[in-house]
Design a protein around this motif. Structure first.
Motif, PDB file in Angstrom:
ATOM      1  N   LEU A   3       7.706  -7.449  16.367  1.00  0.00           N
ATOM      2  CA  LEU A   3       6.281  -7.147  16.436  1.00  0.00           C
ATOM      3  C   LEU A   3       5.832  -6.307  15.258  1.00  0.00           C
ATOM      4  O   LEU A   3       4.790  -6.546  14.665  1.00  0.00           O
ATOM      5  CB  LEU A   3       6.014  -6.391  17.718  1.00  0.00           C
ATOM      6  N   LEU A   4       6.665  -5.342  14.881  1.00  0.00           N
ATOM      7  CA  LEU A   4       6.278  -4.447  13.799  1.00  0.00           C
ATOM      8  C   LEU A   4       6.201  -5.205  12.490  1.00  0.00           C
ATOM      9  O   LEU A   4       5.282  -5.042  11.716  1.00  0.00           O
ATOM     10  CB  LEU A   4       7.282  -3.310  13.694  1.00  0.00           C
ATOM     11  N   ARG A   5       7.172  -6.055  12.234  1.00  0.00           N
ATOM     12  CA  ARG A   5       7.166  -6.817  10.993  1.00  0.00           C
ATOM     13  C   ARG A   5       5.943  -7.723  10.952  1.00  0.00           C
ATOM     14  O   ARG A   5       5.317  -7.911   9.942  1.00  0.00           O
ATOM     15  CB  ARG A   5       8.469  -7.603  10.914  1.00  0.00           C
ATOM     16  N   SER A   6       5.641  -8.231  12.209  1.00  0.00           N
ATOM     17  CA  SER A   6       4.532  -9.171  12.240  1.00  0.00           C
ATOM     18  C   SER A   6       3.213  -8.472  11.894  1.00  0.00           C
ATOM     19  O   SER A   6       2.340  -9.062  11.296  1.00  0.00           O
ATOM     20  CB  SER A   6       4.447  -9.845  13.584  1.00  0.00           C
ATOM     21  N   LEU A   7       3.106  -7.189  12.258  1.00  0.00           N
ATOM     22  CA  LEU A   7       1.875  -6.464  11.910  1.00  0.00           C
ATOM     23  C   LEU A   7       1.751  -6.354  10.389  1.00  0.00           C
ATOM     24  O   LEU A   7       0.692  -6.585   9.814  1.00  0.00           O
ATOM     25  CB  LEU A   7       1.913  -5.089  12.554  1.00  0.00           C
ATOM     26  N   ARG A   8       2.876  -6.031   9.754  1.00  0.00           N
ATOM     27  CA  ARG A   8       2.863  -5.936   8.293  1.00  0.00           C
ATOM     28  C   ARG A   8       2.497  -7.280   7.690  1.00  0.00           C
ATOM     29  O   ARG A   8       1.635  -7.394   6.841  1.00  0.00           O
ATOM     30  CB  ARG A   8       4.243  -5.534   7.796  1.00  0.00           C
ATOM     31  N   GLY A  13      -0.911 -10.956   5.045  1.00  0.00           N
ATOM     32  CA  GLY A  13      -1.495 -12.286   5.157  1.00  0.00           C
ATOM     33  C   GLY A  13      -3.010 -12.227   5.124  1.00  0.00           C
ATOM     34  O   GLY A  13      -3.660 -13.059   4.490  1.00  0.00           O
ATOM     35  N   MET A  14      -3.557 -11.215   5.794  1.00  0.00           N
ATOM     36  CA  MET A  14      -5.009 -11.052   5.821  1.00  0.00           C
ATOM     37  C   MET A  14      -5.537 -10.841   4.410  1.00  0.00           C
ATOM     38  O   MET A  14      -6.495 -11.480   3.983  1.00  0.00           O
ATOM     39  CB  MET A  14      -5.320  -9.841   6.678  1.00  0.00           C
ATOM     40  N   SER A 173      -1.237  -4.918  -1.562  1.00  0.00           N
ATOM     41  CA  SER A 173      -1.397  -4.770  -0.105  1.00  0.00           C
ATOM     42  C   SER A 173      -0.096  -4.307   0.530  1.00  0.00           C
ATOM     43  O   SER A 173      -0.106  -3.549   1.491  1.00  0.00           O
ATOM     44  CB  SER A 173      -1.869  -6.072   0.511  1.00  0.00           C
ATOM     45  N   ALA A 174       1.043  -4.749  -0.057  1.00  0.00           N
ATOM     46  CA  ALA A 174       2.324  -4.293   0.486  1.00  0.00           C
ATOM     47  C   ALA A 174       2.447  -2.783   0.333  1.00  0.00           C
ATOM     48  O   ALA A 174       3.001  -2.100   1.185  1.00  0.00           O
ATOM     49  CB  ALA A 174       3.482  -4.979  -0.229  1.00  0.00           C
ATOM     50  N   TRP A 175       1.858  -2.303  -0.786  1.00  0.00           N
ATOM     51  CA  TRP A 175       1.893  -0.859  -1.007  1.00  0.00           C
ATOM     52  C   TRP A 175       0.874  -0.150  -0.110  1.00  0.00           C
ATOM     53  O   TRP A 175       1.164   0.860   0.515  1.00  0.00           O
ATOM     54  CB  TRP A 175       1.628  -0.598  -2.486  1.00  0.00           C
ATOM     55  N   LEU A 176      -0.346  -0.744  -0.036  1.00  0.00           N
ATOM     56  CA  LEU A 176      -1.433  -0.091   0.694  1.00  0.00           C
ATOM     57  C   LEU A 176      -1.272  -0.192   2.208  1.00  0.00           C
ATOM     58  O   LEU A 176      -1.669   0.706   2.932  1.00  0.00           O
ATOM     59  CB  LEU A 176      -2.769  -0.714   0.296  1.00  0.00           C
ATOM     60  N   GLN A 177      -0.684  -1.311   2.665  1.00  0.00           N
ATOM     61  CA  GLN A 177      -0.638  -1.512   4.115  1.00  0.00           C
ATOM     62  C   GLN A 177       0.164  -0.425   4.811  1.00  0.00           C
ATOM     63  O   GLN A 177      -0.065  -0.142   5.969  1.00  0.00           O
ATOM     64  CB  GLN A 177      -0.097  -2.903   4.454  1.00  0.00           C
ATOM     65  N   SER A 178       1.082   0.211   4.051  1.00  0.00           N
ATOM     66  CA  SER A 178       1.887   1.246   4.699  1.00  0.00           C
ATOM     67  C   SER A 178       0.997   2.389   5.181  1.00  0.00           C
ATOM     68  O   SER A 178       1.300   3.034   6.172  1.00  0.00           O
ATOM     69  CB  SER A 178       2.944   1.761   3.727  1.00  0.00           C
ATOM     70  N   VAL A 180      -1.824   2.084   6.561  1.00  0.00           N
ATOM     71  CA  VAL A 180      -2.381   1.698   7.858  1.00  0.00           C
ATOM     72  C   VAL A 180      -1.272   1.535   8.879  1.00  0.00           C
ATOM     73  O   VAL A 180      -1.368   2.021   9.999  1.00  0.00           O
ATOM     74  CB  VAL A 180      -3.180   0.381   7.704  1.00  0.00           C
ATOM     75  N   THR A 181      -0.193   0.848   8.461  1.00  0.00           N
ATOM     76  CA  THR A 181       0.806   0.471   9.461  1.00  0.00           C
ATOM     77  C   THR A 181       1.762   1.606   9.790  1.00  0.00           C
ATOM     78  O   THR A 181       2.282   1.641  10.887  1.00  0.00           O
ATOM     79  CB  THR A 181       1.633  -0.732   8.988  1.00  0.00           C
ATOM     80  N   ARG A 182       1.962   2.534   8.853  1.00  0.00           N
ATOM     81  CA  ARG A 182       2.988   3.551   9.101  1.00  0.00           C
ATOM     82  C   ARG A 182       2.743   4.310  10.404  1.00  0.00           C
ATOM     83  O   ARG A 182       3.642   4.403  11.236  1.00  0.00           O
ATOM     84  CB  ARG A 182       3.094   4.507   7.919  1.00  0.00           C
ATOM     85  N   PRO A 183       1.492   4.818  10.625  1.00  0.00           N
ATOM     86  CA  PRO A 183       1.273   5.526  11.902  1.00  0.00           C
ATOM     87  C   PRO A 183       1.444   4.595  13.098  1.00  0.00           C
ATOM     88  O   PRO A 183       2.006   4.998  14.128  1.00  0.00           O
ATOM     89  CB  PRO A 183      -0.173   6.001  11.800  1.00  0.00           C
ATOM     90  N   ILE A 184       0.986   3.354  12.965  1.00  0.00           N
ATOM     91  CA  ILE A 184       1.093   2.423  14.101  1.00  0.00           C
ATOM     92  C   ILE A 184       2.552   2.117  14.374  1.00  0.00           C
ATOM     93  O   ILE A 184       2.999   2.116  15.526  1.00  0.00           O
ATOM     94  CB  ILE A 184       0.313   1.135  13.796  1.00  0.00           C
ATOM     95  N   LEU A 185       3.285   1.884  13.294  1.00  0.00           N
ATOM     96  CA  LEU A 185       4.709   1.596  13.462  1.00  0.00           C
ATOM     97  C   LEU A 185       5.416   2.787  14.080  1.00  0.00           C
ATOM     98  O   LEU A 185       6.311   2.647  14.912  1.00  0.00           O
ATOM     99  CB  LEU A 185       5.351   1.264  12.114  1.00  0.00           C
ATOM    100  N   SER A 186       4.966   3.976  13.655  1.00  0.00           N
ATOM    101  CA  SER A 186       5.573   5.184  14.211  1.00  0.00           C
ATOM    102  C   SER A 186       5.307   5.259  15.705  1.00  0.00           C
ATOM    103  O   SER A 186       6.206   5.545  16.499  1.00  0.00           O
ATOM    104  CB  SER A 186       5.024   6.394  13.457  1.00  0.00           C
ATOM    105  N   ILE A 187       4.054   4.960  16.084  1.00  0.00           N
ATOM    106  CA  ILE A 187       3.726   4.954  17.521  1.00  0.00           C
ATOM    107  C   ILE A 187       4.583   3.934  18.242  1.00  0.00           C
ATOM    108  O   ILE A 187       5.165   4.216  19.302  1.00  0.00           O
ATOM    109  CB  ILE A 187       2.238   4.629  17.730  1.00  0.00           C
TER     110      ILE A 187
END
Lengths: 518, 199
Positions: A3-8, A13-14, A173-178, A180-187
């Motif tokens: 799931l986490l990878r898929s969010l990234r 992809g977006m 985006s690979a650099w920027l997405q972190s 956004v995703t880092r806190p979510i992934l942490s949760i």
């Protein structure tokens, strides 16, 4: 982690899709603009070309110089898109022509109307050659627009640019997405950890002040809440467990005490039964053993009276008679005691007994024993009962014997035997109009050796009513009396266990001997 | 044969000469159609018909000094000497036509006639000595001299020749310079020979 990878992947992809769409739209717009501009540029180019051609060819036409006109046309070879060109004279005749080497199509036989015509990917231009207001002829030019080549070239450039842009977009985006995703992934990681380990002390790190930050806060608050509740629940649980353990212990204690008590009861009962048996066997053996000397006393006393002369000195004869009477009374007493102990033992039978007939039989016996008395006896008809016939006879002998005895001083002695229905049970009674007794002593009535009247007034051993009570109890019934001094007494009894009875009576009904009545 | 109307021509691409006025051009075109129409196709033009046409066309490629014309209305005068055939053809063809916006006239030149007001001088036949001096005089007066057989090429600005049965011409830039005439390079392009150094 899927799931986490898929969010990234989704985020990247977006971005890619957005970039792609923007590129497509921008590319399409630029392409449209470029195609339009390219075409008009090409048309403008060729128009200029043909104008130059017309200008240059005017003298050749005027001075009919085909060679010069052909030379002018031949110069078009430096423009590879021009496939063919021609000069027509004023009469429409072909004056000069040019063909690209690969072209073998026929030239128009006559000049056509002036202007630009686009046929597929080619344009055809006709131009009047005018000098000094005079039409000298026409110039003709046919050229490839190469629009398709342009489009293909443009698209390939666009493709390369799109690929490059998307590559850059992926990197960025690979650099920027972190962010956004880092806190979510942490949760997500923490929530997984919480679910797996049931440890609610983890907290997510708040990295930003946006919605994700709010999410982190809410998540942490939720964990706080869950932690507190879990703790409270665990405490309650342990309290409950403790309580239940205590209860269990208490119940076990009660059970244990019960067991001890029961064991004690059984022990005591056994002891009591044993001592009862000993007592009874003692009693019967004593009675039997007492009989023999008693029989000797009365027998030898009788013999003495018969053998001695009629006239005896002093009160000798009277003494002897008193010895005999006393020994007879003692024999009666022993007989009664034996009876009493006998009714306590042996099987209790339950037969159908004609109570009326039995009562009449007993009354007959009493009349035979005491024929001079006039007693009015009424026994109700058709009374039947389930009881031990021998024991029931003893009951009636005692009760009727008492009634007979205590009415001996009445001139109009009356006895009545009957029954009344009291709810479920049948209550039997024996009534007389004798001396009666004081109800204050009613509780002593059924004790052994208890007498309410003097021996001299009414003879008796004091064991009869005790025997009656014992028999009635063995049948599970009750016996009681109602009396008025001087007016008579009524003895009631039942022969069946009754739930409304006292527990003592109920235990009697089971057939066990009651030690307290002895 | 039908010519399309020039109203179709876009303004931006219209040749310079059209800009003076479409209406006039339309009338000229109509006249032209009348002239050209009767000519039977395939019928070969005679030598002097061609030469007359050439002569007329030369005027379009030559620039005279401004003082040779009195004013904008001053007609362009063609003087023809020694060739009645050419003069006739020229007159026929110039009817109603203009050169550089000027009316054109034909003057038949006899011996001793003044060259005043003449812009183009055609000397037909073999140029004799007096004629040569006339050519010299004409050059001095800024007159475009055209000959068909001249001893020295530099005696006249343009000299007709017949090559393979076709009418061609030479241009002498020396003569043009002496006459103070500007000959268009476009004319030089179609010339058979150009003598004299270019500027």
């Amino acid at each position: 982690m899927k799931l986490l990878r898929s969010l990234r992947v989704k985020l990247v992809g977006m971005v890619l899709l957005t970039t792609f769409c923007a590129l497509i739209v921008a590319g399409a717009a630029i392409l449209a603009l470029d195609i339009n501009g390219f075409r008009s540029q090409r048309i403008g180019d060729m128009s200029t070309q043909i104008e130059l051609l017309a200008l240059a060819s005017a003298p050749a036409l005027q001075f009919e110089d085909h060679a010069v006109a052909n030379q002018n046309l031949a110069l078009l070879s430096i423009r590879p898109t021009v496939s063919e060109a021609a000069i027509y004279d004023a009469r429409g005749g072909l004056f000069a022509s040019y063909r690209r080497t690969d072209n073998d199509s026929a030239l128009p036989a006559l000049p056509e109307r002036e202007g630009v015509t686009i046929i597929g990917d080619e344009m055809v231009i006709f131009r009047r050659i005018v000098q000094d207001g005079e039409i000298l002829g026409s110039a003709y030019l046919r050229a490839d627009i190469l629009l398709y080549d342009r489009i293909i070239g443009y698209l390939s450039i666009l493709g390369v640019v799109a690929l490059g842009a998307m590559g850059v977009a992926v990197l960025v985006s690979a650099w920027l997405q972190s962010f956004v995703t880092r806190p979510i992934l942490s949760i997500a990681r923490i929530s997984r950890g919480v679910v797996r380990s049931r440890e609610y002390s983890y907290r997510a790190e708040k990295l930003s002040n946006d919605e994700v930050g709010l999410l982190v806060e809410a998540f942490n608050d939720m964990l706080d809440e869950i932690e507190a509740r879990t703790r409270a629940l665990e405490q309650t649980n342990s309290e409950l467990q403790q309580e239940s353990a205590e209860r269990k212990r208490a119940r076990e204690e009660v059970l244990r005490l019960n067991e001890v008590l029961e064991r004690k009861v059984l022990e005591r009962t056994r002891q009591l039964e044993l001592s009862n048996q000993e007592l009874e066997s003692f009693c019967s053996s004593v009675s039997h053993d007492l009989r023999a000397p008693l029989r000797a006393i009365s027998g030898f006393s009788d013999a003495l009276i018969e053998e001695l002369p009629k006239e005896l000195p002093g009160n000798a004869r009277r003494y002897l008679e008193r010895i005999i009477a006393a020994s007879l009374r003692m024999g009666q007493l022993i007989e009664d005691l034996l009876n009493l102990s006998r009714v306590s033992r042996g099987e209790l039978r339950r037969d159908r007994v004609d109570f009326s007939a039995l009562a009449r039989d007993v009354v007959e016996d009493l009349r035979e024993r005491d024929p001079q008395r006039v007693v009015e006896v009424s026994v109700w008809d058709n009374m039947e009962v389930e009881a031990d016939p021998k024991l029931l006879r003893i009951v009636l002998e005692n009760l009727l014997g008492n009634a007979w005895k205590f009415t001996s001083r009445k001139d109009d002695a009356r006895l009545e035997v009957g029954s009344v229905r009291d709810g479920e049970r049948e209550v039997y009674f024996v009534r007389d109009n004798g001396v009666g007794f004081d109800m204050r002593y009613a509780d002593k009535l059924f004790g052994a050796f208890q007498r309410l009247h003097g021996m001299t007034e009414y003879p008796g051993t004091g064991i009869g009513l005790a025997t009656v009570e014992r028999i009635v109890h063995r049948h599970g019934g009750r016996v009681w009396a109602d009396a008025t001094v001087g007016k008579g007494a009524t003895f009631y009894f039942t022969l069946r266990a009754d739930l409304s009875e006292s527990p003592e009576a109920a235990s009697e009904a089971r057939g066990t001997s009651d030690p307290q009545t002895l | 044969m039908r010519w399309p109307s020039h109203a179709h021509t876009e303004e931006g691409r219209a040749p310079r000469c059209f800009r003076h006025g479409r209406r006039r051009f339309a009338t000229v075109l109509a006249l032209l159609l009348l002239l050209v129409g009767p000519a039977a196709p395939g019928q070969e033009a005679t030598e002097y018909e061609l030469k007359a046409a050439f002569l007329y066309n030369f005027a379009g490629y030559v620039e005279w000094p401004a003082e040779t014309f009195g004013g904008p209305e001053t007609p362009l005068v063609f003087a023809v000497a020694g060739s009645e055939e050419l003069a006739g053809n020229l007159e026929l063809m110039m009817a109603g036509r203009t050169v550089n916006g000027r009316a054109a006239r034909v003057r038949r030149l006899a011996g001793g006639d003044s060259l005043a007001g003449v812009h183009v001088l055609f000397a037909g036949g073999v140029v004799s000595a007096p004629a040569a001096s006339l050519l010299q005089a004409a050059l001095a007066q800024s007159i475009l001299t055209v000959t068909e057989a001249v001893a020295r090429p530099r005696d006249s600005v343009i000299n007709f020749e017949i090559v393979d049965g076709r009418v061609r011409f030479d241009v002498s830039l020396d003569a043009a310079r002496r006459a103070d005439l500007q000959v268009s390079s476009r004319l030089l392009q179609v010339a058979l020979r150009v003598t004299g150094a270019t500027q």
